[in-house]
Design a protein around this motif. Structure first.
Motif, short mmCIF file in Angstrom:
data_model
loop_
_atom_site.label_atom_id
_atom_site.label_comp_id
_atom_site.label_asym_id
_atom_site.label_seq_id
_atom_site.Cartn_x
_atom_site.Cartn_y
_atom_site.Cartn_z
N ASN A 123 0.84 -1.19 0.00
CA ASN A 123 0.00 0.00 0.00
C ASN A 123 0.87 1.23 0.00
O ASN A 123 2.06 1.17 0.32
CB ASN A 123 -0.92 0.01 1.23
N MET A 124 0.28 2.37 -0.36
CA MET A 124 1.01 3.62 -0.34
C MET A 124 0.67 4.46 0.88
O MET A 124 1.57 5.01 1.53
CB MET A 124 0.72 4.43 -1.61
N ASN A 125 -0.59 4.53 1.21
CA ASN A 125 -1.04 5.44 2.27
C ASN A 125 -1.92 4.76 3.31
O ASN A 125 -2.79 5.38 3.90
CB ASN A 125 -1.81 6.61 1.64
N LYS A 126 -1.66 3.47 3.55
CA LYS A 126 -2.47 2.73 4.53
C LYS A 126 -1.61 1.98 5.53
O LYS A 126 -1.96 0.87 5.95
CB LYS A 126 -3.43 1.78 3.81
N THR A 129 4.46 2.76 5.92
CA THR A 129 5.53 3.48 6.62
C THR A 129 5.50 3.17 8.11
O THR A 129 6.55 2.96 8.74
CB THR A 129 5.40 4.99 6.38
N GLY A 199 8.17 13.20 1.87
CA GLY A 199 8.49 11.78 1.77
C GLY A 199 9.61 11.45 0.80
O GLY A 199 10.01 10.30 0.69
N GLY A 224 -3.56 7.79 5.28
CA GLY A 224 -3.34 9.12 4.75
C GLY A 224 -1.97 9.21 4.11
O GLY A 224 -1.17 8.25 4.18
N PRO A 225 -1.64 10.32 3.47
CA PRO A 225 -0.31 10.49 2.87
C PRO A 225 0.78 10.23 3.91
O PRO A 225 0.80 10.86 4.98
CB PRO A 225 -0.32 11.96 2.42
N GLU A 226 1.68 9.28 3.60
CA GLU A 226 2.56 8.76 4.63
C GLU A 226 3.47 9.82 5.26
O GLU A 226 3.72 9.77 6.46
CB GLU A 226 3.40 7.61 4.07
N ASP A 227 3.92 10.80 4.48
CA ASP A 227 4.79 11.82 5.07
C ASP A 227 4.01 12.76 5.98
O ASP A 227 4.48 13.17 7.04
CB ASP A 227 5.54 12.60 3.99
N LYS A 228 2.77 13.08 5.58
CA LYS A 228 1.93 13.93 6.42
C LYS A 228 1.54 13.21 7.71
O LYS A 228 1.55 13.80 8.80
CB LYS A 228 0.68 14.37 5.67
N VAL A 229 1.18 11.94 7.58
CA VAL A 229 0.83 11.14 8.76
C VAL A 229 2.00 11.08 9.73
O VAL A 229 1.83 11.22 10.95
CB VAL A 229 0.39 9.72 8.33
#
Length: 302
Positions: A123-126, A129, A199, A224-229
């Motif tokens: 996944n990218m945003n779930k 990270t 990210g 959510g967007p991994e860097d923002k999260v």
């Protein structure tokens, strides 16, 4: 006559044996002293090496990106590190789902041993990270090894070119605890205490990695967007008190132009958004990446 002459010969032989035994005993004592001294010197070298800067760069990618991984191995494996630094590059993705992946990725691991497979669905945003950072302490904390195993962990994209020595020089004078480092978002901001780090490639110290492993905050907020999260975690937990904005030594590739990009220049740590071969070639050429190629009768490259 023969019987009479054998007695003094036997005596001389016994004396000779005694001298040889004595000599060997002295030699063994000297060698033992030297061996113990060598062990002592070795332990000093080991202790001093623990003071060196250790960085783990985790390139988050996908299982099927075989060619990209092979290319990045060339890019990172041909950079000569300055003394006093250890940088390890690992490729990170979630569980394999295809039969060919299990064979081809296994071959990569057997040959390079530079892959981490997380127990997650790709996944990218779930939460990829989150899974990555929370898994690191169990992977790398060892009773026999140095602590921390790495002073810093960098999460990087597979379209980012990281200049390893520039990264090392940038991190060396910085704090080794509670550090959060990268390219500040939004692109127009220079304040690392607002919002979050891009990210493309952000760095945290090992104590933050261990905090992610044990805290409920990352576990409850993964979508959510991994860097923002990730930035949300830092803000909510009041972590990352030592923040460093690496802008504009980190930036997006200049084409197309954007608020987050500028022309390639020498004072560079990382270039992001290298989406095709042309952009990679121009970047590697600009930084003279292949200048250390040694001359040989086996080839000619002009």
């Amino acid at each position: 006559m023969v019987a009479k002459s054998s007695k003094p010969n036997r005596g001389r032989f016994i004396l000779f044996c005694f001298i040889v035994i004595f000599f060997l005993s002295v030699l063994a004592s000297i060698n033992e002293f030297r061996f113990e001294g060598a062990l002592s010197n070795e332990s000093l070298v080991t202790n001093s090496s623990e003071e060196d800067l250790r960085i783990l760069i985790a390139v988050l990618t996908l299982p099927d990106q075989y060619l990209r991984r092979h290319f990045l191995r060339l890019v990172y494996g041909t950079q000569t590190l300055i003394e006093g630094a250890k940088v390890v590059v690992k490729f990170v993705f979630c569980n394999l789902t295809k039969e060919e992946q299990k064979v081809l990725v296994a071959l990569e691991i057997m040959r390079y041993n530079d892959i981490i497979i997380l127990n997650c669905a790709e996944n990218m945003n779930k939460g990829k990270t989150s899974t990555f950072f929370s898994s690191l302490p169990e992977m790398f904390n060892e009773t026999n090894g140095p602590y921390p195993p790495y002073h810093y962990v960098m999460k990087a994209d597979d379209d980012t070119y990281v200049r390893l020595n520039s990264l090392v020089k940038s991190l060396k004078p910085l704090a080794r605890e509670d550090l959060y480092y990268g390219f500040v978002i939004p692109c127009g901001s220079m304040d690392p205490f607002k919002h979050y780090m891009s990210g493309m490639g952000f760095v945290v110290s090992w104590d933050i990695v261990e905090w992610i492993h044990g805290s409920d905050i990352p576990k409850k907020h993964v979508v959510g967007p991994e860097d923002k999260v990730f930035g949300d975690w830092m803000r909510w937990a009041k972590r990352g008190k030592n923040r460093y904005n690496a802008k504009w030594s980190m930036y997006n590739y200049p084409d197309p132009p954007s608020v987050c990009s500028h022309e390639l220049w020498n004072d560079t740590i990382a270039v992001h958004l290298l989406k095709n071969e042309k952009k990679w070639i121009r970047t590697l050429t600009f930084f003279n990446h292949t200048d250390s190629l040694k001359p040989s009768k086996l080839y000619h490259i002009s």
